[in-house]
Design a protein around this motif. Sequence first.
Motif, PDB file in Angstrom:
ATOM      1  N   PRO A  96      12.553  55.396 -71.972  1.00 41.15           N
ATOM      2  CA  PRO A  96      12.705  55.764 -73.384  1.00 41.15           C
ATOM      3  C   PRO A  96      14.131  55.479 -73.858  1.00 41.15           C
ATOM      4  CG  PRO A  96      11.698  57.546 -72.136  1.00 41.15           C
ATOM      5  CD  PRO A  96      12.135  56.520 -71.143  1.00 41.15           C
ATOM      6  N   VAL A  97      14.261  54.975 -75.076  1.00 41.30           N
ATOM      7  CA  VAL A  97      15.588  54.646 -75.589  1.00 41.30           C
ATOM      8  C   VAL A  97      16.127  55.698 -76.545  1.00 41.30           C
ATOM      9  CG1 VAL A  97      15.475  52.181 -75.231  1.00 41.30           C
ATOM     10  CG2 VAL A  97      14.587  53.137 -77.324  1.00 41.30           C
ATOM     11  N   ASN A  98      15.260  56.426 -77.208  1.00 40.49           N
ATOM     12  CA  ASN A  98      15.715  57.517 -78.078  1.00 40.49           C
ATOM     13  C   ASN A  98      14.537  58.401 -78.455  1.00 40.49           C
ATOM     14  OD1 ASN A  98      14.323  56.094 -79.999  1.00 40.49           O
ATOM     15  ND2 ASN A  98      16.063  55.651 -81.294  1.00 40.49           N
ATOM     16  N   THR A  99      14.818  59.426 -79.230  1.00 44.43           N
ATOM     17  CA  THR A  99      13.771  60.327 -79.703  1.00 44.43           C
ATOM     18  C   THR A  99      13.766  60.299 -81.225  1.00 44.43           C
ATOM     19  OG1 THR A  99      15.256  62.218 -79.800  1.00 44.43           O
ATOM     20  CG2 THR A  99      14.114  61.855 -77.707  1.00 44.43           C
ATOM     21  N   ARG A 108       5.616  54.538 -77.361  1.00 45.94           N
ATOM     22  CA  ARG A 108       5.826  55.670 -76.463  1.00 45.94           C
ATOM     23  C   ARG A 108       7.285  55.742 -75.994  1.00 45.94           C
ATOM     24  NH1 ARG A 108       5.319  55.707 -70.885  1.00 45.94           N
ATOM     25  NH2 ARG A 108       4.466  53.608 -70.955  1.00 45.94           N
ATOM     26  N   LEU A 109       7.928  54.576 -75.825  1.00 45.77           N
ATOM     27  CA  LEU A 109       9.301  54.535 -75.321  1.00 45.77           C
ATOM     28  C   LEU A 109      10.347  54.422 -76.429  1.00 45.77           C
ATOM     29  CD1 LEU A 109       8.665  52.198 -72.274  1.00 45.77           C
ATOM     30  CD2 LEU A 109       8.874  54.671 -72.285  1.00 45.77           C
ATOM     31  N   ALA A 110       9.941  53.939 -77.587  1.00 44.26           N
ATOM     32  CA  ALA A 110      10.828  53.851 -78.758  1.00 44.26           C
ATOM     33  C   ALA A 110      10.009  54.309 -79.964  1.00 44.26           C
ATOM     34  CB  ALA A 110      11.333  52.426 -78.943  1.00 44.26           C
ATOM     35  N   VAL A 154      12.209  51.515 -86.657  1.00 40.42           N
ATOM     36  CA  VAL A 154      13.529  50.900 -86.836  1.00 40.42           C
ATOM     37  C   VAL A 154      14.126  50.543 -85.483  1.00 40.42           C
ATOM     38  CG1 VAL A 154      15.876  51.307 -87.667  1.00 40.42           C
ATOM     39  CG2 VAL A 154      13.939  52.105 -89.008  1.00 40.42           C
ATOM     40  N   THR A 155      13.956  51.430 -84.515  1.00 41.97           N
ATOM     41  CA  THR A 155      14.466  51.178 -83.166  1.00 41.97           C
ATOM     42  C   THR A 155      13.741  50.003 -82.531  1.00 41.97           C
ATOM     43  OG1 THR A 155      14.903  53.543 -82.926  1.00 41.97           O
ATOM     44  CG2 THR A 155      14.914  52.223 -80.921  1.00 41.97           C
TER      45      THR A 155
END
Length: 86
Positions: free
Chosen positions: A47-50, A11-13, A17-18
């Motif tokens: 969240p770190v990215n989309t 949900r957050l990454a 790969v992330t």
Amino acid sequence: HARLGVVAAKRLAPRAVTRNTIKRVTRELFRQTALPSIDCIVRLSQPVNTKKGPATTAGLKAVLREELTRLFAAQVLLQGAPEAKL
């Protein structure tokens, strides 16, 4: 010896790969830090990215390293430095 648990929620990454990068960098810094015998659990809180942007960047790795170094250093100070083994 210190033990590590890493939680990188989808949900957050959202990209695998992330999540793998986060886990890899965390384990690398954990091994390099002389922690006392404690259990460490590292989990994402934001969240770190989309899925739209790049999966991983040098900026993400730098921020991650900086934050983890700060957290691990705080644990060393709280718990006291481990004794040297002869």
